[in-house]
Write an enzyme that holds these catalytic residues in place. Structure first.
Site, PDB file in Angstrom:
ATOM      1  N   HIS A 259     -25.645 -23.884   0.543  1.00 41.91           N
ATOM      2  CA  HIS A 259     -25.079 -22.807  -0.268  1.00 41.91           C
ATOM      3  C   HIS A 259     -24.315 -23.251  -1.499  1.00 41.91           C
ATOM      4  O   HIS A 259     -23.376 -22.568  -1.925  1.00 41.91           O
ATOM      5  CB  HIS A 259     -24.194 -21.888   0.599  1.00 41.91           C
ATOM      6  CG  HIS A 259     -24.934 -21.270   1.731  1.00 41.91           C
ATOM      7  ND1 HIS A 259     -24.327 -20.685   2.813  1.00 41.91           N
ATOM      8  CD2 HIS A 259     -26.268 -21.165   1.958  1.00 41.91           C
ATOM      9  CE1 HIS A 259     -25.255 -20.248   3.659  1.00 41.91           C
ATOM     10  NE2 HIS A 259     -26.439 -20.535   3.150  1.00 41.91           N
TER      11      HIS A 259
ATOM     12  N   TYR B 166     -22.197 -25.615  -1.917  1.00 42.25           N
ATOM     13  CA  TYR B 166     -20.860 -26.179  -1.725  1.00 42.25           C
ATOM     14  C   TYR B 166     -20.936 -27.705  -1.860  1.00 42.25           C
ATOM     15  O   TYR B 166     -21.986 -28.261  -2.192  1.00 42.25           O
ATOM     16  CB  TYR B 166     -20.274 -25.708  -0.393  1.00 42.25           C
ATOM     17  CG  TYR B 166     -19.970 -24.217  -0.430  1.00 42.25           C
ATOM     18  CD1 TYR B 166     -19.007 -23.719  -1.318  1.00 42.25           C
ATOM     19  CD2 TYR B 166     -20.659 -23.297   0.355  1.00 42.25           C
ATOM     20  CE1 TYR B 166     -18.738 -22.348  -1.401  1.00 42.25           C
ATOM     21  CE2 TYR B 166     -20.393 -21.932   0.273  1.00 42.25           C
ATOM     22  CZ  TYR B 166     -19.428 -21.472  -0.605  1.00 42.25           C
ATOM     23  OH  TYR B 166     -19.162 -20.133  -0.695  1.00 42.25           O
TER      24      TYR B 166
ATOM     25  N   HIS C  65     -21.394 -28.295   7.025  1.00 40.45           N
ATOM     26  CA  HIS C  65     -21.938 -27.316   6.082  1.00 40.45           C
ATOM     27  C   HIS C  65     -22.476 -28.049   4.856  1.00 40.45           C
ATOM     28  O   HIS C  65     -21.710 -28.486   4.000  1.00 40.45           O
ATOM     29  CB  HIS C  65     -20.823 -26.349   5.708  1.00 40.45           C
ATOM     30  CG  HIS C  65     -21.256 -25.135   4.934  1.00 40.45           C
ATOM     31  ND1 HIS C  65     -22.415 -25.094   4.196  1.00 40.45           N
ATOM     32  CD2 HIS C  65     -20.683 -23.921   4.790  1.00 40.45           C
ATOM     33  CE1 HIS C  65     -22.525 -23.896   3.638  1.00 40.45           C
ATOM     34  NE2 HIS C  65     -21.484 -23.174   3.983  1.00 40.45           N
TER      35      HIS C  65
HETATM   36  C1  PHB Z   1     -18.433 -17.043   1.272  1.00 37.48           C
HETATM   37  O1  PHB Z   1     -17.277 -17.049   1.652  1.00 37.48           O
HETATM   38  O2  PHB Z   1     -18.868 -16.233   0.439  1.00 37.48           O
HETATM   39  C2  PHB Z   1     -19.360 -18.019   1.850  1.00 37.48           C
HETATM   40  C3  PHB Z   1     -18.864 -19.020   2.630  1.00 37.48           C
HETATM   41  C4  PHB Z   1     -19.719 -19.929   3.195  1.00 37.48           C
HETATM   42  C5  PHB Z   1     -21.052 -19.819   2.950  1.00 37.48           C
HETATM   43  C6  PHB Z   1     -21.556 -18.820   2.155  1.00 37.48           C
HETATM   44  C7  PHB Z   1     -20.702 -17.908   1.597  1.00 37.48           C
HETATM   45  O3  PHB Z   1     -21.896 -20.682   3.472  1.00 37.48           O
END
Ligand code: PHB
Length: 407
Positions: free
Chosen positions: A188, A190, A185
């Site tokens: 987003h 992270y 991942h």
């Molecule tokens: C979330 O838990 O809001 C979330 C998790 C992973 C993502 C996007 C949102 O890639």
């Protein structure tokens, strides 16, 4: 229908192109972060499994360093791995392929989670590329209060090997659990995305500065995971954004198009199983409607024109697709497969409904992150829908709004 056609993906063979998107569902055990109620998570994923279909797991923490909420699963402990094995077995019993999304949340984890019982020795939230906190937001905390986001501790250069090792160990566990593939991942806002974007990454060492340096951690993580799974069974998710669109958790870059183009060109060299790209229209907030008229479903795609020509392998698109716009995206050559989220939550038999043109069960957003079977395993397949008048025709999704929202 192209959505229903076969697709070779790395060394996986998909029988159709309607993928279950990775979706946080918050049903794991509060203290162990394991899917210990195996009948629940196994039922949920198995309901969405089809022969030769690809499911991507919810974001799954590689270590407790990124712990940002109760009830999100991890894959670092033997107990978590044992529980995932039961879930994977249930999916395999239906003939589907299952990719485990490996997640580290970086600065989005709140420091108060240091007190969580699943916290590993030597791992403490909150870390990131630099001490730049997520702006303008509150976070859920260990005690349940909503507090300002934590100021992250910048990871030291000599810790990067340990971070990559956490991903490697998570991949070892994913393999032991039977996952067919893993997805790193990198999207987003992270951890890995925090390193990519220079609004967050202010480092002056080998992990900051040039785009090459900012993608170093992502590449080191991929190299570590590739000692466990071959590249042909590794996917990567990234979420290109652009000026004027919503930023993922305030993650900004001075030149996002150049950044993501460089990352995609670099990933192209790895011959990965797939690249999963988020369309910027995805991000919940502004389109947070509980029904089929969500304007996000009408917004135009932005990634293919910029990035498709930079990548030879399989690209999965995600974010605000309707069955019709998904089919069109395949026809136009924009994407090779489409990941569905919200509609797959409320239609466990989504591939069949799309094949058959059947109307869809509307989703109930307030149950997305609830902690029980309600809104999780209790959505019926088409034949079991008692009141078919409550279903939404596929063609009317997004249509009742006169104008699409602006990015
Ligand atoms: C979330 O838990 O809001 C979330 C998790 C992973 C993502 C996007 C949102 O890639």
């Amino acid at each position: 229908m192209l959505l229903d056609s076969a697709l070779p993906m790395g060394d996986l063979s998909l029988s159709h192109r309607m993928v279950l998107a990775p979706l946080t569902r918050m049903r794991a055990n509060h203290d162990t972060l394991a899917h210990d109620d195996a009948s629940l998570a196994a039922t949920y994923y198995a309901q969405r499994a089809t022969p030769g279909g690809l499911l991507i797991s919810e974001a799954t923490l590689v270590s407790s360093e990124g712990l940002l909420d109760h009830n999100v699963p991890g894959i670092w402990s033997p107990e978590q791995t044992r529980c995932w094995t039961q879930v994977v077995d249930a999916v395999h019993a239906k003939g589907a392929l299952f990719s485990c999304q490996l997640w580290h949340t970086g600065r989005n984890a709140h420091a108060t989670f240091a007190a969580h019982p699943a916290m590993q020795a030597g791992r403490v939230p909150t870390v990131s590329a630099s001490d730049v906190r997520t702006p303008g937001q509150t976070r859920s905390t260990y005690t349940g209060d909503k507090l300002d986001t934590s100021v992250p501790r910048p990871l030291r250069a000599d810790e990067m090997g340990r971070v990559a090792e956490d991903y490697r160990l998570a991949a070892v566990n994913a393999k032991a659990a039977g996952f067919d593939a893993v997805e790193v991942h990198g999207a987003h806002g992270y951890l890995l995305d925090q390193f990519l974007n220079n609004g967050v990454n202010r480092r002056t060492d080998a992990y900051g500065g040039s785009v090459e340096n900012r993608m170093r951690l992502l590449l080191e993580v991929l190299a570590a995971v590739a000692t466990v799974y071959p590249n042909s069974r590794i996917g990567v998710r990234i979420s290109p954004h652009h000026e004027g669109s919503m930023k993922y958790y305030g993650t900004e870059d001075s030149d996002p198009d150049a950044l993501y183009a460089a990352v995609i060109k670099r990933l192209d060299k790895l011959d990965l199983a797939y690249l999963l790209l988020t369309e910027p229209r995805w991000f919940g907030g502004a389109f947070d409607k509980d029904h089929a008229t969500d304007p996000g479903f009408k917004m135009a795609l932005v990634n293919p024109a910029k990035f498709r020509k930079l990548y030879r392998g399989c690209i999965i698109g995600a974010g605000g697709f309707t069955p019709a716009s998904a089919e069109q995206a395949l026809k136009d050559g924009d994407y090779d497969a489409i990941a569905f989220g919200r509609w797959f939550i409320s239609n466990p038999d989504l591939p069949d409904r799309i094949r058959n043109g059947q109307p869809l069960t509307p989703y109930v957003r307030k149950l997305f992150y609830a902690h029980t079977a309600e809104g999780y395993t209790d959505y019926p397949v088409f034949d079991a829908v008692a009141d078919k008048s409550a279903l939404v025709p596929q063609t009317s999704i997004g249509q009742s709004l006169s104008a699409p929202a602006k990015l």
